[in-house]
Design a protein around this motif. Structure first.
Motif, short mmCIF file in Angstrom:
data_model
loop_
_atom_site.label_atom_id
_atom_site.label_comp_id
_atom_site.label_asym_id
_atom_site.label_seq_id
_atom_site.Cartn_x
_atom_site.Cartn_y
_atom_site.Cartn_z
N ALA A 24 0.86 -1.19 0.00
CA ALA A 24 0.00 0.00 0.00
C ALA A 24 0.89 1.23 0.00
CB ALA A 24 -0.92 0.01 1.22
N LYS A 25 0.39 2.33 -0.55
CA LYS A 25 1.18 3.55 -0.61
C LYS A 25 1.25 4.21 0.77
CE LYS A 25 0.30 4.45 -5.48
NZ LYS A 25 -0.30 5.35 -6.50
N ILE A 26 2.41 4.80 1.07
CA ILE A 26 2.62 5.49 2.34
C ILE A 26 2.11 6.93 2.23
CG2 ILE A 26 4.35 6.29 4.01
CD1 ILE A 26 6.19 4.04 3.04
N PRO A 27 1.23 7.35 3.14
CA PRO A 27 0.80 8.76 3.12
C PRO A 27 1.99 9.69 3.34
CG PRO A 27 -0.62 7.44 4.54
CD PRO A 27 0.54 6.57 4.16
N GLU A 28 1.90 10.91 2.83
CA GLU A 28 3.03 11.84 2.87
C GLU A 28 3.47 12.20 4.28
OE1 GLU A 28 2.39 15.25 0.46
OE2 GLU A 28 2.17 14.11 -1.41
N ASN A 29 2.54 12.19 5.23
CA ASN A 29 2.87 12.63 6.59
C ASN A 29 3.33 11.48 7.49
OD1 ASN A 29 0.36 11.41 6.64
ND2 ASN A 29 -0.45 12.74 8.25
N VAL A 30 3.63 10.31 6.93
CA VAL A 30 4.06 9.14 7.69
C VAL A 30 5.52 8.84 7.37
CG1 VAL A 30 3.69 6.67 8.10
CG2 VAL A 30 1.72 8.19 7.76
N SER A 31 6.35 8.66 8.40
CA SER A 31 7.77 8.38 8.19
C SER A 31 7.97 6.92 7.76
CB SER A 31 8.56 8.64 9.47
OG SER A 31 8.29 7.64 10.44
N ASP A 32 9.15 6.63 7.23
CA ASP A 32 9.46 5.26 6.81
C ASP A 32 9.40 4.30 7.99
OD1 ASP A 32 9.97 6.16 4.19
OD2 ASP A 32 12.03 6.67 4.72
N GLU A 33 9.94 4.74 9.15
CA GLU A 33 9.95 3.88 10.33
C GLU A 33 8.54 3.59 10.81
OE1 GLU A 33 11.79 6.59 9.94
OE2 GLU A 33 13.82 5.73 9.77
N GLU A 34 7.70 4.61 10.84
CA GLU A 34 6.31 4.42 11.27
C GLU A 34 5.58 3.47 10.31
OE1 GLU A 34 5.49 8.77 13.37
OE2 GLU A 34 5.22 8.52 11.21
N ALA A 35 5.80 3.66 9.02
CA ALA A 35 5.12 2.82 8.03
C ALA A 35 5.50 1.35 8.16
CB ALA A 35 5.45 3.32 6.62
N ALA A 36 6.77 1.09 8.52
CA ALA A 36 7.22 -0.30 8.64
C ALA A 36 6.51 -1.04 9.76
CB ALA A 36 8.73 -0.33 8.88
N PHE A 37 5.99 -0.31 10.76
CA PHE A 37 5.29 -0.94 11.88
C PHE A 37 3.79 -1.08 11.64
CE2 PHE A 37 9.14 0.20 14.18
CZ PHE A 37 9.30 -0.90 15.02
N THR A 38 3.31 -0.61 10.50
CA THR A 38 1.86 -0.58 10.25
C THR A 38 1.24 -1.97 10.31
OG1 THR A 38 2.11 1.39 8.90
CG2 THR A 38 0.08 0.15 8.65
N VAL A 39 1.89 -2.94 9.68
CA VAL A 39 1.32 -4.30 9.61
C VAL A 39 1.23 -4.90 11.01
CG1 VAL A 39 1.65 -6.63 8.72
CG2 VAL A 39 2.10 -4.65 7.25
N ILE A 40 2.30 -4.76 11.80
CA ILE A 40 2.29 -5.28 13.17
C ILE A 40 1.22 -4.55 13.98
CG2 ILE A 40 3.64 -5.42 15.30
CD1 ILE A 40 4.50 -7.45 13.26
N GLY A 41 1.14 -3.23 13.82
CA GLY A 41 0.12 -2.46 14.53
C GLY A 41 -1.29 -2.88 14.16
N ALA A 42 -1.48 -3.29 12.90
CA ALA A 42 -2.81 -3.70 12.45
C ALA A 42 -3.30 -4.95 13.17
CB ALA A 42 -2.80 -3.94 10.94
N ILE A 43 -2.36 -5.82 13.58
CA ILE A 43 -2.75 -7.02 14.34
C ILE A 43 -3.36 -6.61 15.67
CG2 ILE A 43 -1.90 -9.12 15.46
CD1 ILE A 43 0.34 -9.15 13.29
N GLY A 44 -2.67 -5.68 16.37
CA GLY A 44 -3.21 -5.18 17.63
C GLY A 44 -4.51 -4.43 17.43
N LEU A 45 -4.59 -3.64 16.37
CA LEU A 45 -5.80 -2.86 16.10
C LEU A 45 -7.01 -3.76 15.85
CD1 LEU A 45 -6.91 -0.01 15.76
CD2 LEU A 45 -6.28 -0.12 13.34
N GLU A 46 -6.79 -4.88 15.17
CA GLU A 46 -7.90 -5.81 14.94
C GLU A 46 -8.41 -6.39 16.25
OE1 GLU A 46 -10.72 -8.26 12.96
OE2 GLU A 46 -9.72 -6.36 12.52
N GLY A 47 -7.49 -6.68 17.19
CA GLY A 47 -7.91 -7.15 18.51
C GLY A 47 -8.73 -6.10 19.24
N ILE A 48 -8.32 -4.84 19.11
CA ILE A 48 -9.05 -3.75 19.76
C ILE A 48 -10.44 -3.61 19.15
CG2 ILE A 48 -9.10 -1.23 20.09
CD1 ILE A 48 -6.01 -1.37 20.20
N ARG A 49 -10.55 -3.73 17.84
CA ARG A 49 -11.86 -3.64 17.18
C ARG A 49 -12.79 -4.75 17.64
NH1 ARG A 49 -9.38 -2.25 11.24
NH2 ARG A 49 -9.38 0.02 11.44
N LEU A 50 -12.25 -5.95 17.79
CA LEU A 50 -13.07 -7.07 18.27
C LEU A 50 -13.50 -6.87 19.72
CD1 LEU A 50 -11.08 -10.03 16.67
CD2 LEU A 50 -13.35 -9.22 15.99
#
Length: 202
Positions: free
Chosen positions: A116-142
């Motif tokens: 997926a494309k990285i938004p302009e206001n997101v750093s490379d380091e932050e973007a690299a953690f997105t997939v891992i963060g999405a796992i936690g976010l899915e748990g929060i949504r549930l």
């Protein structure tokens, strides 16, 4: 290209920086020049298996079949396969290599549908953690917590810590615990109530 390569199972010292062949993208893949990738539990589990029989069945009994670890990344597309429609050279992207690993290197080939494309206001380091963060976010949504609710996070590794921080940002009171005192201290430094139940804490 340079890559973090391991050819035997063992401690972190088995990983060496070596020159390897630069990959060539398939018809539906993009070639990404890696800017950032994370080291997580999966990488450690494959490098030094906690459950050796299972991992060795997947990744080779005597030596690893997959020699370059890393599954999430951010970077810039250098070239694309002939059937790639949604990306072009120069696009900054993040994503997941799924079961292929290989992101602890200068370049990796990734299927188009795992980027997926990285938004302009997101750093490379932050973007690299997105997939891992999405796992936690899915748990929060549930879980669907409400503002001010207390939520307990069991385990304060990378995913647990990101989950705790997301919950805290969502207005929840977060209590986390882990048997690793170092991880507990990291959580406490981020304003999370955390403890080690093995340390005699009431």
């Amino acid at each position: 290209m340079k890559a973090a390569v391991y050819t035997e199972y063992g401690p972190p010292e088995v990983i060496k920086i070596q020159e390897t062949d630069k990959p060539v993208p398939g018809y539906n893949e993009v070639l990404v020049r890696i800017f950032a990738s994370s080291m997580n539990r999966t990488d450690c589990g494959f490098r030094k298996p906690e459950y050796p029989v299972i991992i060795r069945l997947i990744n080779g009994f005597f030596r690893p079949k997959i020699s370059i670890l890393g599954s999430d990344f951010s970077g810039e597309i250098e070239s694309t396969g002939k059937e790639v429609k949604n990306f072009a050279a120069g696009d900054k992207v993040f994503g997941l290599s799924a079961g292929k690993f290989g992101t602890h290197a200068e370049y990796v080939c990734i299927p188009e549908n795992l980027c997926a494309k990285i938004p302009e206001n997101v750093s490379d380091e932050e973007a690299a953690f997105t997939v891992i963060g999405a796992i936690g976010l899915e748990g929060i949504r549930l879980c669907n917590p409400t503002f001010g609710e207390t939520v307990v996070v069991i385990g304060l590794g990378l995913i647990g810590l990101i989950t705790a921080e997301l919950l805290k940002a969502n207005g929840c009171r977060v209590i986390g615990y882990d048997f690793d005192s170092e991880k507990v201290q990291i959580a406490v430094s981020k304003g999370i109530i955390a403890f080690n139940p093995g340390a005699g804490t009431d």
